[in-house]
Each structure stands twice: as C-alpha cells, then as structure tokens.
Scaffold this active site. Structure first.
Site, short mmCIF file in Angstrom:
data_model
loop_
_atom_site.label_atom_id
_atom_site.label_comp_id
_atom_site.label_asym_id
_atom_site.label_seq_id
_atom_site.Cartn_x
_atom_site.Cartn_y
_atom_site.Cartn_z
N GLY A 1 29.76 17.74 47.23
CA GLY A 1 29.57 19.10 47.76
C GLY A 1 29.97 20.16 46.75
O GLY A 1 30.63 21.14 47.08
N SER B 1 28.79 24.52 46.42
CA SER B 1 29.19 25.64 47.28
C SER B 1 30.70 25.64 47.48
O SER B 1 31.35 24.59 47.34
CB SER B 1 28.46 25.47 48.62
N GLY C 1 34.13 23.21 46.36
CA GLY C 1 33.62 22.23 45.39
C GLY C 1 33.06 22.93 44.16
O GLY C 1 33.29 22.49 43.02
N TYR D 1 35.40 17.67 64.51
CA TYR D 1 35.78 18.09 63.15
C TYR D 1 37.22 17.66 62.88
O TYR D 1 37.51 17.05 61.85
CB TYR D 1 35.62 19.60 62.99
N1 LIG Z 1 36.73 26.73 54.07
C1 LIG Z 1 37.85 26.45 54.70
O1 LIG Z 1 38.53 27.32 55.22
C2 LIG Z 1 38.32 25.03 54.80
C3 LIG Z 1 39.51 24.78 55.47
C4 LIG Z 1 39.95 23.47 55.58
C5 LIG Z 1 39.22 22.46 55.00
N2 LIG Z 1 38.05 22.74 54.35
C6 LIG Z 1 37.32 21.61 53.77
O2 LIG Z 1 36.91 21.95 52.45
C7 LIG Z 1 35.77 21.18 52.10
C8 LIG Z 1 34.77 22.08 51.39
O3 LIG Z 1 34.26 22.99 52.31
P1 LIG Z 1 33.90 24.50 51.91
O4 LIG Z 1 34.83 25.34 52.67
O5 LIG Z 1 33.81 24.65 50.47
O6 LIG Z 1 32.48 24.63 52.63
P2 LIG Z 1 31.02 24.84 52.04
O7 LIG Z 1 30.95 26.03 51.20
O8 LIG Z 1 30.13 24.74 53.22
O9 LIG Z 1 30.82 23.55 51.15
C9 LIG Z 1 30.60 22.31 51.75
C10 LIG Z 1 29.82 21.45 50.80
O10 LIG Z 1 29.58 20.20 51.42
C11 LIG Z 1 28.23 19.88 51.25
N3 LIG Z 1 27.71 18.98 52.26
C12 LIG Z 1 27.57 19.18 53.58
N4 LIG Z 1 26.97 18.12 54.14
C13 LIG Z 1 26.70 17.26 53.14
C14 LIG Z 1 26.06 16.01 53.07
N5 LIG Z 1 25.52 15.42 54.14
N6 LIG Z 1 25.96 15.38 51.88
C15 LIG Z 1 26.45 15.95 50.78
N7 LIG Z 1 27.05 17.15 50.78
C16 LIG Z 1 27.16 17.79 51.95
C17 LIG Z 1 27.53 21.22 51.33
O11 LIG Z 1 26.23 21.11 50.81
P3 LIG Z 1 25.08 22.18 51.21
O12 LIG Z 1 25.45 23.45 50.54
O13 LIG Z 1 23.84 21.57 50.72
O14 LIG Z 1 25.15 22.30 52.71
C18 LIG Z 1 28.46 22.03 50.46
O15 LIG Z 1 28.18 21.82 49.12
C19 LIG Z 1 35.26 20.55 53.39
O16 LIG Z 1 35.64 19.19 53.42
C20 LIG Z 1 36.01 21.29 54.47
O17 LIG Z 1 36.21 20.48 55.60
C21 LIG Z 1 37.60 24.00 54.23
#
Ligand SMILES: NC(=O)c1ccc[n+]([C@@H]2O[C@H](COP(=O)([O-])OP(=O)(O)OC[C@H]3O[C@@H](n4cnc5c(N)ncnc54)[C@H](OP(=O)(O)O)[C@@H]3O)[C@@H](O)[C@H]2O)c1
Length: 459
Positions: free
Chosen positions: A179, A182, A185, A340
């Site tokens: 991931g 975005s 990541g 989740y």
């Molecule tokens: N943001 C927060 O506040 C927060 C808090 C706690 C934990 N997290 C964790 O942080 C991690 C990163 O999230 P983020 O906040 O950076 O969100 P994000 O911007 O939505 O990034 C998520 C990434 O995961 C990818 N993804 C989703 N489904 C996928 C699949 N089936 N196969 C491969 N890649 C996939 C998305 O790809 P696409 O762009 O193609 O959809 C995107 O690149 C996640 O594990 C989330 O649970 C985030």
C-alpha cells in the site's frame, strides 16, 4: 456634529414630522449639533450621516455644516482622530479642539442616563451605538482567530519537524512496503528512498502506484535514485487476492537477492460488507489474511537476509476487536467498525506469534499504531457535505500528516535503537503496553493455525 439617541435611517427619518426628527437627537449637545464635524462619530447613525449627510441634515431641519472631504466607512470606524472626537463629545464638551479640551457645558456634571433600548438599540452612552461593540467584538474575534491560527501553525511546524531516523542510511537494503501509493505507505516509501533504500512498492493499482512513484521522484528531485543506492520499484500486489499475493511473492523471490525489511502497511477501513476474491470478509481478508500469506511466503528470503525486520502497521482501534473464531468471515453478522478492529487485533496477535516463531533467526517482528493520520483511509466513511469543511479544518489542525504518522514505521524499519527488538508494540517511536487480549498467546496460536488453513498454506 449630529449625535443621535439611537441609530437612524436617513430616508425613514425624512418621512417623520420635524418634532419627531429633532427628538432623535441626543439632548445636551447643542454645540455638537451645528459643528458639522459629523466624521467625529463612530455611531451607526453617524456612518449613515457620512454617506447621506445633506439629505439627513435636511430631514432634521438643521443648517448644513461646512463641506467635508469624502471619507470611507473604514476610515470613519478606525481613524483615531474620530475616536478622540467622539470621546470629547461623550464627555459632554463637544469636539476637542486641536489646542486643548473644549469647555465643559453647564450640564456636564448632571447624572448620565443610559438611553433606553439596551446596548444595541440605544447605542449605550453618548451615541456609542451597535457599531462600536460589534466592531470591537469583530476585531477581537479576528485577532483571536489570527493568533490561534499562528499558534496552531507554529505547533504543527514544530510537531512535524522531528524525523524518527534522520541521518540513518538504508543504502544496500531492500524494503517492501504494501500500500505504498498512498498515505503512510507513500510517506514511508519516500523517506526510505531518501535514505537510499531500494523500495519495492507493493500496490494493487499499477497506475496509481506509478503516479505516486513519479511524484516521489519529483519531490526528491531524482537525486535519491541518480546518486546511487536508492531505487523505487513498482510491483502489483492485491491483498484481496491470494493469487495476486502468490504472484507478487514469486516475482520477488525470483528477482530480489535479499529482503531486509517488510512493512505490512496496506489497509482497508470500515468498508461495507464485501468479500475478497477468495471469499473472505474484506477487512479481515486484506488487513490480516493477505499479509499473513505474504509474510509467510517471504520468510525464507527474510531469514537469508538476516538481520532483517518485519513491521506490522496495526491501530489502537484493536482495543475494540475480538477474534470471534466462530464467525471470522462475518457471515452471521457484520459490523464494519468491529471488523476493522478485529483485523487490527489480528495484526498484533500475528506479529507476536511470528516473533515467537522467529526467535534466534535474526528476523525481528514488531507492530505499531501510527496515531490518527490524515490519509485516504476514510474513503468509506460518509461525512455530510456541510460538515466536510469543519472536518477538514479539524483534521488539518489535529491529525498527523502522513509523514508524521509514518515515523514509527520508518523508525522500526531503520533505527539501530531497535536492533534485535522483537514482539513489541510501538506508538510514536516508543514501546507501548498492550491490552491482555492482544497478548493472549493461546488466541494468537489458534489464529495462526486457522489462518494457515484459510490461505491454503496448510491443507
Ligand atoms: N490513517 C490513520 O489514521 C490510521 C490509523 C491507524 C492505523 N492506520 C493503518 O495505517 C495503514 C495505512 O493506511 P493509510 O492511513 O495510509 O490509508 P490509505 O491512504 O488509504 O492507504 C492505504 C493503502 O492500502 C492500499 N490497499 C487497500 N486495499 C488493498 C489491497 N486489497 N491490496 C493492496 N493494497 C491495498 C491502498 O491502495 P489504494 O490506494 O489502491 O486503495 C493504499 O495504498 C493501514 O493499515 C491502516 O489500517 C491508519
């Protein structure tokens, strides 16, 4: 100078009988009455006078004063001279002359009566009408907003200044980030490239991943790659498809001589009920099962590259999850928040069980929560249109930026401080306590065994 008991409207006043018109004037200010220095007032009535002076005077039946240069409303409100002039009238002495205070009138010591009608209607004492308090309130609000904004911006700047692994080098190391197109990541990919790592971006959408890679290169000015060491590589990986995970790992095992860090970062959050290609509930399938298979298939390479690291991005929301073994696919009931949280609890249990299994191999595994970060994670969360500006403001002010949120991932991937540390849970680059439910080794083992079967590692 014309001072009124309350704000007046020239055209309405003109329709009143003369007595009523004169009655609108504040008594006890005859000197001011003819002075013609209307610009000395900041009352609403005087602002009206400034724009419609002659017609208002005609309406009142008073002699016109000397011609005045045109002045804007702004100047009328804020010119200090006008404040002094008003203050002088307010003290009952008409306008203060440039040479000194004007003589006090005979009624100067008479008790001052507050005009009826309260602050807004009556304008308070001596023609201090609605314009003054509301003007002051607006100025105070503007000053507060400006001051608050500056403080917030300074606080955000200071908060964002720290970098977990500033100066560390990842030259010669290969890192896989899932991931990586975005949010967290992407930020981690850019930082690790800056540190000269070879970064493999495992992304489900090739076009989005290529675009992110181009943007990262542009941000770093192509230097990181050109100057040797750093490299960005895009590879397709859909964690909602076991076939895709296998294909990705197959290619990595064929092409990569080493793998130093695997960052299991990709995630999906609170989506409606959906299933992966293999029929798993989407959040459990992507966040846990897809990464479970990926990690297991890459373990050999990680062990051969030891010391190496596995970083698992979980969430504090694990606290609200349970591993309900009787319905891992959520076919009996589906609650998107619970699912989740369950997947994030599974991340931590997986990391701890894997750390136990990898003891003595030189491969460490740690999990983390990034905090609340402004990313695309909330794509399935509906925020009412009208609430969006407020949400954007609050998230800008209080959520972490992706770079701030990615610091713990980068720290665990690169810092010498955590060399050999395994099986722990981190937040803000520090080890944190877990709830007992996330340290339940029996549940962790059972989840491992069932996951092995679900992804087909064990027939
Ligand atoms: N943001 C927060 O506040 C927060 C808090 C706690 C934990 N997290 C964790 O942080 C991690 C990163 O999230 P983020 O906040 O950076 O969100 P994000 O911007 O939505 O990034 C998520 C990434 O995961 C990818 N993804 C989703 N489904 C996928 C699949 N089936 N196969 C491969 N890649 C996939 C998305 O790809 P696409 O762009 O193609 O959809 C995107 O690149 C996640 O594990 C989330 O649970 C985030």
């Amino acid at each position: 100078m014309l001072i009124f008991k309350r704000p007046v409207n020239a055209s309405l006043l003109a329709k009143q009988p003369l007595d009523r018109r004169r009655d609108t004037l504040l008594p006890g200010h005859p000197a001011a009455f003819y002075s013609g220095a209307g610009e000395g007032s900041r009352t609403l009535a005087e602002v009206t006078l400034a724009t419609t002076g002659s017609s208002l005077r005609a309406a009142l039946g008073t002699a016109p004063g000397p011609p005045r240069p045109p002045r804007s409303r702004w100047a009328l409100r804020f010119a200090p001279a006008t404040r002094r002039g008003l203050a002088a009238s307010a003290r009952g002495g008409g306008l203060r002359s440039p040479q000194g205070p004007a003589a006090r009138p005979a009624n100067a010591n008479a008790p001052r009566r507050r005009p009826a009608g309260g602050r807004r209607g009556g304008g308070g004492r001596f023609g201090r009408s609605a314009a003054r308090p509301s003007g002051m309130a607006a100025a105070a609000a503007a000053a507060l907003a400006l001051g608050g904004g500056l403080l917030l911006a300074a606080w955000r700047w200071l908060r964002g200044a720290a970098r977990a692994a500033a100066g560390a080098s990842m030259r010669g190391k290969t890192v896989i980030i899932t991931g990586a197109n975005s949010g967290l990541g992407r930020a981690a990919a850019a930082e690790l490239l800056r540190m000269r790592a070879r970064v493999i971006m495992g992304c489900r959408d090739r076009a989005r991943a290529e675009r992110a890679a181009r943007e990262i290169r542009a941000e770093l000015g192509e230097r990181a790659e050109a100057e040797g060491g750093g490299e960005l590589v895009v590879r397709e990986l859909d964690l909602a498809s076991l076939r895709s995970v296998r294909a990705f790992c197959h290619r990595v095992l064929q092409e990569e001589p080493r793998l130093d860090v695997l960052i299991n970062n990709a995630g999906i959050f609170q989506c409606p009920y959906m299933k992966t290609e293999d029929g798993f509930e989407m959040q459990f399938g992507v966040n846990h099962l897809g990464h479970f298979l990926l990690t297991n298939l890459l373990l050999g390479l990680l062990k051969n590259s030891a010391p190496s690291r596995i970083v698992v991005v979980s969430s504090k929301l694990y606290k609200y999850g349970e591993i309900n073994f009787e319905d891992l696919n959520s076919e009996i009931s589906y609650n998107k928040s619970f699912c989740y949280s369950r997947s994030k609890l599974a991340n931590i249990l997986f990391a701890r069980e894997l750390a136990r299994r990898l003891e003595g191999t030189g491969v460490t595994v740690n999990s983390l929560h990034p905090g609340i970060v402004r990313t695309n994670l909330g794509r399935y969360v509906n925020i009412p249109l009208l609430a969006k500006p407020l949400f954007n403001l609050v998230s800008w002010a209080f959520f972490k930026t992706p770079l701030e949120g990615a610091q713990t991932s980068i720290y665990l991937a690169s810092s010498p401080d955590v060399e050999g540390v395994s099986g722990k849970y981190f937040g803000d680059c520090k080890e944190e306590e877990l709830l007992p439910k996330a340290m339940d080794d029996l549940v962790a083992r059972k989840l491992w065994d069932i996951s092995e079967v679900m992804v087909g590692l064990l027939k």
